[in-house]
Design a protein around this motif. Structure first.
Motif, PDB file in Angstrom:
ATOM      1  N   VAL A  71       0.558  -1.325  -0.090  1.00 13.18           N
ATOM      2  CA  VAL A  71       0.151   0.328  -0.282  1.00 13.18           C
ATOM      3  C   VAL A  71       0.472   1.328  -0.066  1.00 13.18           C
ATOM      4  CG1 VAL A  71      -1.403  -1.116   1.338  1.00 13.18           C
ATOM      5  CG2 VAL A  71      -0.110  -0.264   2.301  1.00 13.18           C
ATOM      6  N   GLU A  72       0.901   2.191  -0.244  1.00 13.96           N
ATOM      7  CA  GLU A  72       0.820   2.917  -0.279  1.00 13.96           C
ATOM      8  C   GLU A  72       1.624   3.336   1.070  1.00 13.96           C
ATOM      9  OE1 GLU A  72       2.462   6.221  -2.511  1.00 13.96           O
ATOM     10  OE2 GLU A  72       0.602   5.610  -3.094  1.00 13.96           O
ATOM     11  N   GLY A  73       3.161   4.123   1.095  1.00 13.05           N
ATOM     12  CA  GLY A  73       3.944   4.088   1.648  1.00 13.05           C
ATOM     13  C   GLY A  73       4.333   2.758   3.427  1.00 13.05           C
ATOM     14  N   ASP A  74       4.143   1.842   2.061  1.00 11.41           N
ATOM     15  CA  ASP A  74       4.627   0.218   2.637  1.00 11.41           C
ATOM     16  C   ASP A  74       4.468  -0.631   1.539  1.00 11.41           C
ATOM     17  OD1 ASP A  74       5.310  -2.054   4.510  1.00 11.41           O
ATOM     18  OD2 ASP A  74       2.315  -1.973   5.237  1.00 11.41           O
ATOM     19  N   PRO A  75       5.744  -0.555   1.313  1.00 11.05           N
ATOM     20  CA  PRO A  75       6.173  -2.099  -0.192  1.00 11.05           C
ATOM     21  C   PRO A  75       6.254  -3.446   0.477  1.00 11.05           C
ATOM     22  CG  PRO A  75       8.073  -0.401   0.133  1.00 11.05           C
ATOM     23  CD  PRO A  75       7.018  -0.078   1.321  1.00 11.05           C
ATOM     24  N   LEU A  76       5.231  -4.025   0.745  1.00  8.21           N
ATOM     25  CA  LEU A  76       5.123  -5.025   1.622  1.00  8.21           C
ATOM     26  C   LEU A  76       4.950  -6.092   1.060  1.00  8.21           C
ATOM     27  CD1 LEU A  76       5.120  -6.841   4.791  1.00  8.21           C
ATOM     28  CD2 LEU A  76       2.401  -6.644   4.348  1.00  8.21           C
ATOM     29  N   GLY A  77       6.398  -6.862   1.299  1.00  8.74           N
ATOM     30  CA  GLY A  77       6.815  -8.170   0.031  1.00  8.74           C
ATOM     31  C   GLY A  77       7.740  -7.744  -0.927  1.00  8.74           C
ATOM     32  N   LEU A  78       7.464  -6.163  -1.545  1.00 10.13           N
ATOM     33  CA  LEU A  78       8.274  -5.753  -2.312  1.00 10.13           C
ATOM     34  C   LEU A  78      10.155  -5.857  -1.994  1.00 10.13           C
ATOM     35  CD1 LEU A  78       5.552  -3.806  -4.221  1.00 10.13           C
ATOM     36  CD2 LEU A  78       6.307  -6.269  -5.218  1.00 10.13           C
ATOM     37  N   GLY A  79      10.825  -6.035  -3.347  1.00  7.15           N
ATOM     38  CA  GLY A  79      12.301  -5.437  -2.438  1.00  7.15           C
ATOM     39  C   GLY A  79      12.442  -4.690  -4.270  1.00  7.15           C
ATOM     40  N   GLY A  80      11.851  -4.560  -4.699  1.00  7.36           N
ATOM     41  CA  GLY A  80      11.841  -3.641  -6.282  1.00  7.36           C
ATOM     42  C   GLY A  80      11.783  -4.360  -7.579  1.00  7.36           C
ATOM     43  N   PRO A  81      12.314  -4.025  -8.926  1.00  2.00           N
ATOM     44  CA  PRO A  81      12.964  -2.210  -9.098  1.00  2.00           C
ATOM     45  C   PRO A  81      12.290  -1.941  -9.245  1.00  2.00           C
ATOM     46  CG  PRO A  81      12.541  -3.954 -10.984  1.00  2.00           C
ATOM     47  CD  PRO A  81      12.448  -5.264  -9.920  1.00  2.00           C
ATOM     48  N   ARG A  82      12.091  -0.039  -8.634  1.00  4.52           N
ATOM     49  CA  ARG A  82      10.864   0.827  -8.977  1.00  4.52           C
ATOM     50  C   ARG A  82       9.645   0.561  -9.883  1.00  4.52           C
ATOM     51  NH1 ARG A  82      10.669   7.583  -9.406  1.00  4.52           N
ATOM     52  NH2 ARG A  82       8.781   7.931  -9.321  1.00  4.52           N
ATOM     53  N   GLU A  83      10.110  -0.343 -11.845  1.00  2.50           N
ATOM     54  CA  GLU A  83       8.754  -0.713 -12.190  1.00  2.50           C
ATOM     55  C   GLU A  83       8.280  -1.883 -11.510  1.00  2.50           C
ATOM     56  OE1 GLU A  83      11.782  -0.302 -12.868  1.00  2.50           O
ATOM     57  OE2 GLU A  83      11.369   1.312 -14.039  1.00  2.50           O
ATOM     58  N   LEU A  84       8.450  -3.298 -10.951  1.00  5.57           N
ATOM     59  CA  LEU A  84       7.513  -3.935 -10.356  1.00  5.57           C
ATOM     60  C   LEU A  84       6.796  -3.007  -9.539  1.00  5.57           C
ATOM     61  CD1 LEU A  84       6.520  -7.251  -9.665  1.00  5.57           C
ATOM     62  CD2 LEU A  84       8.759  -6.947  -7.547  1.00  5.57           C
ATOM     63  N   ASN A  85       7.429  -2.423  -8.141  1.00  6.08           N
ATOM     64  CA  ASN A  85       6.827  -1.460  -7.346  1.00  6.08           C
ATOM     65  C   ASN A  85       6.051  -0.786  -7.355  1.00  6.08           C
ATOM     66  OD1 ASN A  85       8.855  -3.051  -5.985  1.00  6.08           O
ATOM     67  ND2 ASN A  85       9.177  -1.468  -4.474  1.00  6.08           N
ATOM     68  N   ASP A  86       5.903  -0.111  -8.188  1.00  8.15           N
ATOM     69  CA  ASP A  86       4.967   0.921  -9.564  1.00  8.15           C
ATOM     70  C   ASP A  86       3.363  -0.040  -9.417  1.00  8.15           C
ATOM     71  OD1 ASP A  86       5.967   3.007  -8.484  1.00  8.15           O
ATOM     72  OD2 ASP A  86       6.501   3.498 -10.607  1.00  8.15           O
ATOM     73  N   ALA A  87       3.704  -1.069 -10.105  1.00  4.66           N
ATOM     74  CA  ALA A  87       3.340  -2.156 -10.609  1.00  4.66           C
ATOM     75  C   ALA A  87       1.496  -2.859  -9.795  1.00  4.66           C
ATOM     76  CB  ALA A  87       3.347  -3.015 -11.934  1.00  4.66           C
ATOM     77  N   ALA A  88       2.405  -3.194  -8.511  1.00  3.21           N
ATOM     78  CA  ALA A  88       1.929  -3.982  -8.041  1.00  3.21           C
ATOM     79  C   ALA A  88       1.235  -2.926  -7.079  1.00  3.21           C
ATOM     80  CB  ALA A  88       3.063  -4.211  -7.053  1.00  3.21           C
ATOM     81  N   LEU A  89       1.805  -1.711  -6.421  1.00  2.00           N
ATOM     82  CA  LEU A  89       1.549  -1.121  -5.764  1.00  2.00           C
ATOM     83  C   LEU A  89      -0.163  -0.589  -6.312  1.00  2.00           C
ATOM     84  CD1 LEU A  89       0.545   0.941  -3.126  1.00  2.00           C
ATOM     85  CD2 LEU A  89       2.095   2.106  -4.350  1.00  2.00           C
ATOM     86  N   ALA A  90      -0.122   0.062  -7.674  1.00  2.00           N
ATOM     87  CA  ALA A  90      -1.597   0.065  -8.259  1.00  2.00           C
ATOM     88  C   ALA A  90      -2.537  -1.085  -8.444  1.00  2.00           C
ATOM     89  CB  ALA A  90      -1.128   0.400  -9.647  1.00  2.00           C
ATOM     90  N   VAL A  91      -2.720  -2.446  -7.887  1.00  2.00           N
ATOM     91  CA  VAL A  91      -3.134  -3.350  -7.589  1.00  2.00           C
ATOM     92  C   VAL A  91      -3.304  -3.854  -6.217  1.00  2.00           C
ATOM     93  CG1 VAL A  91      -3.497  -3.859 -10.849  1.00  2.00           C
ATOM     94  CG2 VAL A  91      -2.026  -5.170  -8.759  1.00  2.00           C
ATOM     95  N   GLY A  92      -2.552  -4.056  -5.927  1.00  2.52           N
ATOM     96  CA  GLY A  92      -1.911  -3.758  -4.386  1.00  2.52           C
ATOM     97  C   GLY A  92      -1.882  -4.805  -3.774  1.00  2.52           C
ATOM     98  N   GLU A  93      -0.981  -6.038  -5.172  1.00  2.81           N
ATOM     99  CA  GLU A  93      -0.795  -6.442  -4.700  1.00  2.81           C
ATOM    100  C   GLU A  93      -0.351  -7.725  -5.576  1.00  2.81           C
ATOM    101  OE1 GLU A  93      -3.727 -10.379  -5.804  1.00  2.81           O
ATOM    102  OE2 GLU A  93      -5.051  -8.422  -5.635  1.00  2.81           O
ATOM    103  N   ALA A  94       1.199  -8.698  -5.163  1.00  2.00           N
ATOM    104  CA  ALA A  94       1.564  -9.854  -6.677  1.00  2.00           C
ATOM    105  C   ALA A  94       2.001 -10.925  -6.284  1.00  2.00           C
ATOM    106  CB  ALA A  94       2.957  -8.439  -6.487  1.00  2.00           C
ATOM    107  N   VAL A  95       2.434 -11.861  -6.407  1.00  3.47           N
ATOM    108  CA  VAL A  95       3.436 -13.102  -6.446  1.00  3.47           C
ATOM    109  C   VAL A  95       4.977 -13.287  -7.175  1.00  3.47           C
ATOM    110  CG1 VAL A  95       3.615 -15.279  -6.887  1.00  3.47           C
ATOM    111  CG2 VAL A  95       0.701 -13.822  -6.791  1.00  3.47           C
TER     112      VAL A  95
END
Length: 239
Positions: A71-95
């Motif tokens: 979520v905004e301010g808490d990229p829980l479960g992500l280590g980057g890169p920024r492109e991944l973080n932005d895409a996952a943040l937009a939908v709130g989840e990733a594997v």
């Protein structure tokens, strides 16, 4: 608000079971694609089917998969890169599996799993996430009682009562029972926080409104952390 596993949590669990030889392909595909959505993989050179994603995960050498719930301010479960973080943040989840990740984007009646490179990440420990969730649930319940939740609009109070029943999750073979239980409690706490944060209800003052939010934001965060830990095989306890 839902007591169902997010799409990425379901894939993380079943992909791990498949990579570790606990579940057969057909069973995994049935579990991952259960529901009304179609599923398409975007960004793989070898194909667009979920089977192609499973095979790519195996070829990558991944020993399991894990969940991210940023979520905004808490990229829980992500280590980057920024492109991944932005895409996952937009939908709130990733594997995340090994050096790769997939981010589900639902368009109409189709879930598009978009493949992206992933950097190493840090995930909450199962034991720590479990203890934090238990303590946060107690603290939130006490404070909400003091704030007189009974004065919420009647339909919200009814929904909150329904959330007392913990969801029963069908975890794949090989999933530690402790993690199945933690995932269910994480979903329960998250749903309670979302419901309560979405309505200031019978709060009579700005102070009471902020006190309620202060009680529930830690519950929302602890619940997400619990679900990420429960659905991330790299932090599972040894069998």
């Amino acid at each position: 608000m839902s007591l169902d596993l997010p799409l990425s949590a379901r894939l993380a669990w079943w992909l791990t079971a498949w990579l570790r030889g606990h579940e057969v392909t057909d069973h995994v595909l049935d579990a991952v694609t259960d529901g009304d959505l179609g599923h398409v993989v975007d960004g793989l050179p070898g194909g667009t089917a979920m089977t192609d994603l499973l095979l790519e995960a195996r070829r990558s050498g991944a020993a399991g998969a894990g969940l991210a719930l940023p979520v905004e301010g808490d990229p829980l479960g992500l280590g980057g890169p920024r492109e991944l973080n932005d895409a996952a943040l937009a939908v709130g989840e990733a594997v995340v599996f090994g050096a790769w990740a997939v981010v589900p984007e639902v368009v109409g009646e189709v879930a598009h799993w978009r493949v992206r490179p992933a950097a190493p990440r840090q995930v909450p420990d199962v034991g720590e996430a479990d203890r934090t969730l238990r303590a946060t649930l107690i603290g939130a319940a006490d404070l909400l009682s003091d704030l007189d939740v009974a004065h919420w609009r009647p339909e919200a109070a009814d929904e909150l009562m329904n959330l007392r029943h913990r969801p029963v999750l069908a975890a794949p073979s090989g999933t530690p029972p402790r993690c199945t239980d933690l995932a269910a409690r994480g979903l329960q706490g998250w749903a309670i926080a979302e419901l309560a944060l979405g309505d200031d209800g019978g709060a009579l003052s700005a102070h009471e409104i902020e006190a309620r939010r202060a009680a529930l934001r830690p519950l929302e965060r602890a619940s997400r952390r619990a679900l990420v830990a429960a659905c991330s095989s790299e932090v599972w306890p040894d069998p």
